[in-house]
Design an enzyme around this catalytic site. Sequence first.
Site, PDB file in Angstrom:
ATOM      1  N   HIS A   1       0.794  -1.142  -0.014  1.00 32.09           N
ATOM      2  CA  HIS A   1      -0.159   0.112   0.056  1.00 32.09           C
ATOM      3  C   HIS A   1       0.861   1.466  -0.007  1.00 32.09           C
ATOM      4  O   HIS A   1       1.699   1.535   0.969  1.00 32.09           O
ATOM      5  CB  HIS A   1      -0.724  -0.076   1.123  1.00 32.09           C
ATOM      6  CG  HIS A   1      -2.091  -0.935   1.203  1.00 32.09           C
ATOM      7  ND1 HIS A   1      -3.266  -0.681   1.656  1.00 32.09           N
ATOM      8  CD2 HIS A   1      -2.226  -1.758   0.362  1.00 32.09           C
ATOM      9  CE1 HIS A   1      -4.306  -1.598   1.212  1.00 32.09           C
ATOM     10  NE2 HIS A   1      -3.530  -2.334   0.429  1.00 32.09           N
TER      11      HIS A   1
ATOM     12  N   TYR B   1      -9.215   5.590   7.493  1.00 32.57           N
ATOM     13  CA  TYR B   1      -9.379   5.822   9.004  1.00 32.57           C
ATOM     14  C   TYR B   1     -10.456   7.078   9.194  1.00 32.57           C
ATOM     15  O   TYR B   1     -10.212   8.112   8.727  1.00 32.57           O
ATOM     16  CB  TYR B   1      -8.134   6.285   9.756  1.00 32.57           C
ATOM     17  CG  TYR B   1      -7.012   5.089   9.592  1.00 32.57           C
ATOM     18  CD1 TYR B   1      -6.423   4.946   8.733  1.00 32.57           C
ATOM     19  CD2 TYR B   1      -6.863   4.527  10.904  1.00 32.57           C
ATOM     20  CE1 TYR B   1      -5.404   3.848   8.645  1.00 32.57           C
ATOM     21  CE2 TYR B   1      -5.728   3.393  11.033  1.00 32.57           C
ATOM     22  CZ  TYR B   1      -5.190   3.032   9.947  1.00 32.57           C
ATOM     23  OH  TYR B   1      -4.154   2.124  10.147  1.00 32.57           O
TER      24      TYR B   1
ATOM     25  N   PRO C   1      -4.830   0.152  18.497  1.00 27.80           N
ATOM     26  CA  PRO C   1      -4.359  -0.188  17.180  1.00 27.80           C
ATOM     27  C   PRO C   1      -4.596   1.022  15.976  1.00 27.80           C
ATOM     28  O   PRO C   1      -4.235   0.724  15.156  1.00 27.80           O
ATOM     29  CB  PRO C   1      -5.462  -1.246  16.969  1.00 27.80           C
ATOM     30  CG  PRO C   1      -6.660  -0.809  17.983  1.00 27.80           C
ATOM     31  CD  PRO C   1      -5.813  -0.379  19.260  1.00 27.80           C
TER      32      PRO C   1
ATOM     33  N   LYS D   1       0.763  -0.286  15.071  1.00 30.90           N
ATOM     34  CA  LYS D   1       2.109  -0.139  15.569  1.00 30.90           C
ATOM     35  C   LYS D   1       2.464  -1.391  16.263  1.00 30.90           C
ATOM     36  O   LYS D   1       3.352  -1.913  16.482  1.00 30.90           O
ATOM     37  CB  LYS D   1       2.508   0.797  16.129  1.00 30.90           C
ATOM     38  CG  LYS D   1       2.640   2.286  15.625  1.00 30.90           C
ATOM     39  CD  LYS D   1       3.902   2.155  14.870  1.00 30.90           C
ATOM     40  CE  LYS D   1       3.820   3.128  13.534  1.00 30.90           C
ATOM     41  NZ  LYS D   1       3.457   2.254  12.136  1.00 30.90           N
TER      42      LYS D   1
ATOM     43  N   TYR E   1       3.766   6.556  10.341  1.00 31.76           N
ATOM     44  CA  TYR E   1       3.059   5.356   9.694  1.00 31.76           C
ATOM     45  C   TYR E   1       3.793   4.437   9.270  1.00 31.76           C
ATOM     46  O   TYR E   1       3.520   3.259   9.356  1.00 31.76           O
ATOM     47  CB  TYR E   1       1.772   5.811   8.863  1.00 31.76           C
ATOM     48  CG  TYR E   1       0.738   4.864   8.731  1.00 31.76           C
ATOM     49  CD1 TYR E   1      -0.400   4.699   9.609  1.00 31.76           C
ATOM     50  CD2 TYR E   1       0.628   3.955   7.590  1.00 31.76           C
ATOM     51  CE1 TYR E   1      -1.377   3.647   9.609  1.00 31.76           C
ATOM     52  CE2 TYR E   1      -0.135   2.802   7.592  1.00 31.76           C
ATOM     53  CZ  TYR E   1      -1.174   2.707   8.609  1.00 31.76           C
ATOM     54  OH  TYR E   1      -2.206   1.888   8.337  1.00 31.76           O
TER      55      TYR E   1
HETATM   56  C1  PHB Z   1      -6.344  -4.669  10.583  1.00 30.80           C
HETATM   57  O1  PHB Z   1      -6.458  -4.617   9.555  1.00 30.80           O
HETATM   58  O2  PHB Z   1      -6.834  -5.338  11.510  1.00 30.80           O
HETATM   59  C2  PHB Z   1      -5.854  -3.104  11.217  1.00 30.80           C
HETATM   60  C3  PHB Z   1      -5.288  -2.234  10.117  1.00 30.80           C
HETATM   61  C4  PHB Z   1      -4.969  -1.065  10.591  1.00 30.80           C
HETATM   62  C5  PHB Z   1      -4.712  -0.558  11.771  1.00 30.80           C
HETATM   63  C6  PHB Z   1      -5.411  -1.621  12.982  1.00 30.80           C
HETATM   64  C7  PHB Z   1      -5.807  -2.837  12.442  1.00 30.80           C
HETATM   65  O3  PHB Z   1      -4.549   0.601  12.377  1.00 30.80           O
END
Ligand code: PHB
Length: 394
Positions: free
Chosen positions: A72, A201, A293, A297, A385
């Site tokens: 990505h 997000y 989450p 990280k 990130y």
């Molecule tokens: C996930 O795909 O489970 C996932 C992806 C990004 C995040 C947290 C969880 O920041």
Amino acid sequence: MKTQVAIIGAGPSGLLLGQLLHKAGIDNVIIERQSPDYVLGRIRAGVLEQGMVDLLREAGVSARMEREGLVHDGFELAFDNRLERIDLRGLTGGKTVMVYGQTEVTRDLMEARVASGAPSFYNASDVELHELKGGQPYVTFTHKGQRVRLDCQQIAGCDGFHGVSRQSIPDGVLKEFERVYPFGWLGVLADTPPVHDELIYANHERGFALCSMRSPTRTRYYVQVSSEEKVEDWSDERFWDELKRRLPAQTAAKLITGPSIEKSIAPLRSFVVEPMQYGHLFLVGDAAHIVPPTGAKGLNLAASDVSTLYRILLKVHRDGRTELLEKYSEICLRRIWKAERFSWWMTSMLHRFPDTDAFSQRMQQTELDYFVGSEAGRRTIAENYVGLPYEAVE
Ligand code: PHB
Ligand code: APR
């Protein structure tokens, strides 16, 4: 029984450390409380930083990830009914992330472990650590009804937040830093095509939402819920309705729904212990720290701890550089605190906090608007990130 390094826990931390040490000719034994199927049944994170991808390559377990993982180049922040892209590649001089589930990483590592013939004890109970400050440490545990004693030189505590390793350190040695957030994430795994080709997000007045994926046909979506919510109260229909309401209209219109394969609620917590070592014991990954989450990280911090401990153990066992052991915690913690900061900040900026007053609300909106509207702001988000650099072990 005797080995060089005893590894407690067969999550990603323990398995990756074991694989790297084995490849370098350093003997190790893994002791895990659960069965392999139980470990593989846990649905966890899915975004790997470049540093972790490189470490998996070094460990020789990257073949399936190279084939099936999704590179990505960016992700989206959604707010005010719009999508704002963070161009990771463009803003970081070419760095990207790899979308590949932790479950798959674990499966690849378990297969490599079996192929290597290195010993692992699953379904081990009553694991106890001894002589952590003494001349020679050892571990005892019960396996198939027999009490086993494993003598070693170092113990890697890779047994997660609830493991025995951190608890084996005497009271008063560790300093704990903690923040528990007043909400959790309700996650759903489904065999549906992703709503967007990158992660989204979303900050919304009804609460945070995240659109993630595991493959072009499997999605992982989350919505923020209060800490009291029960997963039984969330039918699939209720989940999809809530998710749609939190996404920009043009994204919600494209969402394809389907039956959930897995649904669970995870609490959000920030947690660090200092130091991450005591005598011959070294804490790795979730055993020493937890992040919410939101910054993706958790797994990546486990990988950077593994990298540091591996490089130290290599020099200790090959060149007798035992003085390097003292440096483990300080090297790890510098990077950990920066990831803790980023995860806490992303969480603060994107979630709805109960009892937030009107001023704090405006500050949150303005922070998003400012960071996304400024090249410097976007770069700050992007550089964190994709993951800050690993510190060398000299
Ligand atoms: C996930 O795909 O489970 C996932 C992806 C990004 C995040 C947290 C969880 O920041
Ligand atoms: N004895 C032996 N094994 C134990 C014990 C014990 N007393 N207690 C726990 N374990 C095992 C657990 O069953 C689990 O398989 O230790 C393992 C720890 O694995 P994880 O919790 O996955 O922790 P870690 O390997 O550090 O993985 C990094 O970062 O943010 C997270 O989602 C991410 O789980 C991932 C973690």
